[in-house]
Design a protein around this motif. Structure first.
Motif, short mmCIF file in Angstrom:
data_model
loop_
_atom_site.label_atom_id
_atom_site.label_comp_id
_atom_site.label_asym_id
_atom_site.label_seq_id
_atom_site.Cartn_x
_atom_site.Cartn_y
_atom_site.Cartn_z
N UNK A 7 0.85 -1.32 -0.02
CA UNK A 7 -0.15 0.04 0.12
C UNK A 7 0.88 1.37 -0.01
N UNK A 8 2.16 1.12 0.31
CA UNK A 8 3.21 2.51 0.24
C UNK A 8 4.48 1.90 0.23
N UNK A 9 5.29 2.76 0.11
CA UNK A 9 6.65 2.38 -0.15
C UNK A 9 7.37 1.50 1.06
N UNK A 10 6.87 1.78 2.21
CA UNK A 10 7.36 0.98 3.35
C UNK A 10 6.72 -0.10 3.33
N UNK A 11 5.55 -0.43 2.96
CA UNK A 11 5.00 -1.63 2.99
C UNK A 11 5.12 -2.45 1.69
N UNK A 12 5.69 -3.71 2.24
CA UNK A 12 5.98 -4.73 1.21
C UNK A 12 5.37 -5.99 1.12
N UNK A 13 5.28 -6.68 0.10
CA UNK A 13 4.58 -8.06 0.05
C UNK A 13 5.78 -9.19 -0.52
N UNK A 14 6.02 -10.19 0.24
CA UNK A 14 6.63 -11.36 -0.32
C UNK A 14 5.62 -12.51 -0.48
N UNK A 15 5.58 -13.19 -1.33
CA UNK A 15 4.65 -14.32 -1.75
C UNK A 15 5.11 -15.58 -1.34
N UNK A 16 3.99 -16.41 -0.73
CA UNK A 16 4.85 -17.87 -0.31
C UNK A 16 3.67 -18.83 -0.30
N UNK A 17 4.16 -20.01 -0.38
CA UNK A 17 2.98 -20.87 -0.33
C UNK A 17 2.68 -21.17 1.62
N UNK A 18 3.67 -21.00 2.04
CA UNK A 18 3.93 -21.06 3.66
C UNK A 18 4.32 -19.69 4.29
N UNK A 19 3.21 -18.61 4.37
CA UNK A 19 3.86 -17.52 5.02
C UNK A 19 4.28 -17.51 6.16
N UNK A 20 3.92 -18.23 7.22
CA UNK A 20 4.39 -18.15 8.49
C UNK A 20 5.82 -18.75 8.54
N UNK A 21 6.00 -19.76 7.80
CA UNK A 21 7.54 -20.29 7.57
C UNK A 21 8.42 -19.46 6.91
N UNK A 22 7.97 -19.00 5.95
CA UNK A 22 8.63 -17.97 5.22
C UNK A 22 9.30 -16.65 5.99
N UNK A 23 8.11 -16.15 6.61
CA UNK A 23 8.28 -15.17 7.49
C UNK A 23 9.46 -15.42 8.61
N UNK A 24 9.41 -16.60 9.33
CA UNK A 24 10.33 -17.24 10.29
C UNK A 24 11.80 -17.29 9.90
N UNK A 25 11.98 -17.65 8.41
CA UNK A 25 12.97 -17.86 7.69
C UNK A 25 13.71 -16.62 7.64
N UNK A 26 12.78 -15.61 6.95
CA UNK A 26 13.30 -14.48 6.66
C UNK A 26 13.79 -13.68 7.98
N UNK A 27 13.21 -13.62 9.14
CA UNK A 27 13.39 -13.01 10.13
C UNK A 27 14.81 -13.82 10.85
N UNK A 28 14.53 -15.02 10.91
CA UNK A 28 16.12 -15.68 11.31
C UNK A 28 17.44 -15.44 10.47
N UNK A 29 17.05 -15.08 9.42
CA UNK A 29 18.40 -14.81 8.42
C UNK A 29 18.68 -13.54 8.52
N UNK A 30 17.68 -12.42 8.56
CA UNK A 30 18.13 -10.98 8.86
C UNK A 30 18.70 -10.94 10.11
N UNK A 31 18.34 -11.49 11.24
CA UNK A 31 18.51 -11.43 12.50
C UNK A 31 19.61 -12.17 13.20
#
Length: 146
Positions: A58-82
């Motif tokens: 909806x805005x530049x700061x709001x982003x979407x990443x698409x996945x078949x399993x959004x919860x698992x993908x979110x945790x993978x992103x968080x674990x990698x970034x953090x």
């Protein structure tokens, strides 16, 4: 996209840091890291352009990443970034935050207040060097079917 390395849920037992039982840095890293230290691993797994991950929402700061399993993908992103950060549970109990050496704060909520999707926030407001990563809220949403 990867299948997700952790699959952790909010409020998982053990507290502390993901993948580490000794109270050290997230993922068992030997030293505290910056968002820039982890950017290469993130870019290998996720669409990244001009400091932003995924597609514009909806805005530049709001982003979407698409996945078949959004919860698992979110945790993978968080674990990698953090990876290599100092992790704490949010005061409200609704997620985790990870503070990096450069001051970047990465947080995850399995249920965002805006649309109910899992979300990872990257807050660079206090960062001393974000390596070009912009402030953003990444929502992990179901894969679009064409």
């Amino acid at each position: 996209m990867g299948s997700g390395s952790s699959g952790y849920g909010i409020g998982r037992s053990g507290g502390g840091t993901s993948g580490s039982t000794d109270g050290g840095y997230k993922g068992g890293a030997s030293k505290q890291r910056t968002i820039g230290d982890n950017l290469g691993a993130l870019r290998l797994k996720y669409d990244y352009r001009n400091g932003y991950f995924g597609e514009r929402g909806g805005s530049r700061e709001v982003r979407h990443l698409f996945s078949d399993n959004p919860v698992t993908q979110a945790w993978d992103f968080y674990d990698t970034a953090g990876y290599g950060g100092i992790e704490r549970q949010m005061r409200n109990g609704k997620g985790q935050t990870c503070t990096m050496r450069d001051g970047t704060v990465i947080s995850i909520r399995e249920v965002s207040s805006s649309d109910g999707s899992p979300a990872v926030d990257i807050n660079i407001r206090r960062s001393t060097g974000s390596s070009g990563v912009k402030r953003q809220k990444i929502h992990f949403v179901r894969e679009r079917r064409g």
